[in-house]
Design an enzyme around this catalytic site. Structure first.
Site, short mmCIF file in Angstrom:
data_model
loop_
_atom_site.label_atom_id
_atom_site.label_comp_id
_atom_site.label_asym_id
_atom_site.label_seq_id
_atom_site.Cartn_x
_atom_site.Cartn_y
_atom_site.Cartn_z
N SER A 139 0.88 -1.18 0.00
CA SER A 139 0.00 0.00 0.00
C SER A 139 0.91 1.22 0.00
O SER A 139 2.05 1.15 0.47
CB SER A 139 -0.86 0.01 1.27
OG SER A 139 -1.41 1.30 1.48
N TYR A 152 -1.53 -0.93 10.46
CA TYR A 152 -1.78 -1.30 9.05
C TYR A 152 -0.62 -0.79 8.20
O TYR A 152 -0.06 -1.53 7.39
CB TYR A 152 -3.11 -0.70 8.56
CG TYR A 152 -3.37 -0.96 7.09
CD1 TYR A 152 -3.86 -2.18 6.65
CD2 TYR A 152 -3.12 0.04 6.13
CE1 TYR A 152 -4.09 -2.42 5.29
CE2 TYR A 152 -3.36 -0.20 4.78
CZ TYR A 152 -3.83 -1.43 4.36
OH TYR A 152 -4.05 -1.66 3.02
N1 LIG Z 1 -8.63 -0.74 -1.40
C1 LIG Z 1 -7.62 0.04 -1.05
O1 LIG Z 1 -7.77 1.29 -0.94
C2 LIG Z 1 -6.27 -0.54 -0.81
C3 LIG Z 1 -5.18 0.33 -0.77
C4 LIG Z 1 -3.91 -0.19 -0.56
C5 LIG Z 1 -3.74 -1.54 -0.39
N2 LIG Z 1 -4.82 -2.38 -0.42
C6 LIG Z 1 -4.56 -3.80 -0.22
O2 LIG Z 1 -5.14 -4.55 -1.28
C7 LIG Z 1 -5.38 -5.88 -0.85
C8 LIG Z 1 -6.77 -6.29 -1.30
O3 LIG Z 1 -7.73 -5.50 -0.63
P1 LIG Z 1 -9.05 -4.93 -1.32
O4 LIG Z 1 -8.97 -3.46 -1.27
O5 LIG Z 1 -9.27 -5.61 -2.60
O6 LIG Z 1 -10.12 -5.35 -0.22
P2 LIG Z 1 -11.37 -6.32 -0.22
O7 LIG Z 1 -12.29 -6.01 -1.36
O8 LIG Z 1 -11.90 -6.26 1.16
O9 LIG Z 1 -10.74 -7.75 -0.51
C9 LIG Z 1 -10.04 -8.46 0.48
C10 LIG Z 1 -9.93 -9.90 0.02
O10 LIG Z 1 -9.22 -10.62 1.02
C11 LIG Z 1 -10.01 -11.75 1.43
N3 LIG Z 1 -9.78 -12.02 2.83
C12 LIG Z 1 -10.05 -11.22 3.88
N4 LIG Z 1 -9.76 -11.85 5.02
C13 LIG Z 1 -9.30 -13.07 4.68
C14 LIG Z 1 -8.84 -14.19 5.41
N5 LIG Z 1 -8.82 -14.20 6.75
N6 LIG Z 1 -8.43 -15.29 4.74
C15 LIG Z 1 -8.48 -15.31 3.37
N7 LIG Z 1 -8.89 -14.28 2.64
C16 LIG Z 1 -9.30 -13.18 3.28
C17 LIG Z 1 -11.44 -11.34 1.14
O11 LIG Z 1 -12.28 -12.46 0.88
P3 LIG Z 1 -13.16 -13.31 1.92
O12 LIG Z 1 -13.95 -12.36 2.77
O13 LIG Z 1 -14.01 -14.16 1.01
O14 LIG Z 1 -12.19 -14.13 2.70
C18 LIG Z 1 -11.27 -10.56 -0.15
O15 LIG Z 1 -11.22 -11.45 -1.24
C19 LIG Z 1 -5.18 -5.88 0.67
O16 LIG Z 1 -3.92 -6.43 0.97
C20 LIG Z 1 -5.21 -4.40 1.02
O17 LIG Z 1 -4.47 -4.12 2.18
C21 LIG Z 1 -6.07 -1.91 -0.65
#
Ligand SMILES: NC(=O)c1ccc[n+]([C@@H]2O[C@H](COP(=O)([O-])OP(=O)(O)OC[C@H]3O[C@@H](n4cnc5c(N)ncnc54)[C@H](OP(=O)(O)O)[C@@H]3O)[C@@H](O)[C@H]2O)c1
Length: 260
Positions: A139, A152
């Site tokens: 991130s 985080y």
């Molecule tokens: N969105 C942003 O602004 C942003 C910015 C910087 C970095 N990121 C990073 O991008 C990555 C993806 O996040 P996202 O934004 O796409 O969020 P998201 O839509 O909430 O997706 C998170 C994914 O992780 C899975 N997950 C959550 N807890 C889990 C667990 N205990 N075991 C296995 N899978 C799990 C969820 O699926 P299930 O609930 O089905 O398990 C979902 O598929 C993360 O590492 C996040 O830190 C996001």
């Protein structure tokens, strides 16, 4: 080119699901990992139909040790895997001191412990085959200590740091590393942490398709670190140059003169 097979963690929504769609459109076979098996199955079916790729589903809670080891075994044993997208992650809203420490620990288990285990196994397996790519989703908060709850941010700084070192250890091995540093991206991560996405500044919020397509182009271009919204890439180079410039001086056998 031989058939690619990507294992994507956190593939049921957001960035992971978008990697699945964009990689399938490139003809990559997929193994989708997340907790929500029904959602993964729906996505898998739609990708098979749309792109004629092979998609399998591995339902796992990566904060559960046995589940993590099941995914880990898949990476160790399935020699067809050529790409790991280490994406599953979560955040916890609020400041650190008044935050829920149990949730913070779960976050660290997912963002750090699980990612480390899978990166370790993929690095060993890919190095032995002299082929493969590991994409770690960090991130931009890896570069920002003074915001959110700090834990985080620190978990994402860990991901960036580990990726840099894996890049060093894997030099000459034929294995590629990439750290992707998204800024705010339209996914479910905010709602899952109890925050409304509508409260975020629109000018800072990237659409998830744009984010993943930029990340894949960064990968195609051979970038180690991809920050999709930074237009002037020299800014990042300056940041890295400053970080590296201090390294010869941070561990010497005498204190600096101001401490004498
Ligand atoms: N969105 C942003 O602004 C942003 C910015 C910087 C970095 N990121 C990073 O991008 C990555 C993806 O996040 P996202 O934004 O796409 O969020 P998201 O839509 O909430 O997706 C998170 C994914 O992780 C899975 N997950 C959550 N807890 C889990 C667990 N205990 N075991 C296995 N899978 C799990 C969820 O699926 P299930 O609930 O089905 O398990 C979902 O598929 C993360 O590492 C996040 O830190 C996001």
């Amino acid at each position: 080119m031989s058939q690619q097979l990507a294992l994507i963690t956190g593939a049921s929504s957001g960035i992971g699901a978008t990697y699945a769609k964009q990689l399938a459109a490139r003809g990559t076979n997929l193994i989708l990992v997340a907790r929500d098996e029904a959602r993964l199955n729906l996505l898998a079916q739609s990708l098979r139909e749309a792109h004629s790729v092979e998609v399998s589903v591995l339902a796992a809670d990566l904060t559960n040790h046995d589940d993590l080891l099941r995914v880990d075994r898949e990476i160790q044993q399935n020699k067809a895997i050529t790409l790991l997208v280490n994406n599953a992650g979560m955040t916890v809203e609020g400041e650190f001191i008044d935050g829920d420490i149990a949730k913070i620990q779960t976050m660290l288990t997912l963002n750090i412990v699980a990612l480390t285990q899978l990166a370790h196994s993929a690095a060993q397996a890919f190095r032995a085959r002299r082929n493969g790519t590991i994409v770690n989703i960090a991130s931009v908060l890896a570069l920002v200590s003074e915001s959110a709850n700090g834990a985080y941010n620190a978990s994402k700084a860990y991901v960036l740091s580990l990726t840099r070192n894996l890049h060093r250890e894997l030099a000459e091995s034929g294995v590629r590393m990439q750290a992707v540093l998204p800024g705010l991206t339209r996914t479910e991560i905010f709602e899952r942490a109890g925050k409304s996405i509508n409260d975020l500044p629109a000018e800072m919020l990237m659409e998830v398709d744009d984010l993943v397509s930029a990340a894949l182009r960064g990968l195609d271009a051979g970038e180690l670190v991809t920050i999709p919204s930074v237009e002037d890439v020299q800014l990042w180079q300056n940041y890295e140059d400053a970080r590296i410039a201090i390294l010869p001086f941070i561990s010497l056998n005498k204190p600096a003169t101001r401490y004498l």
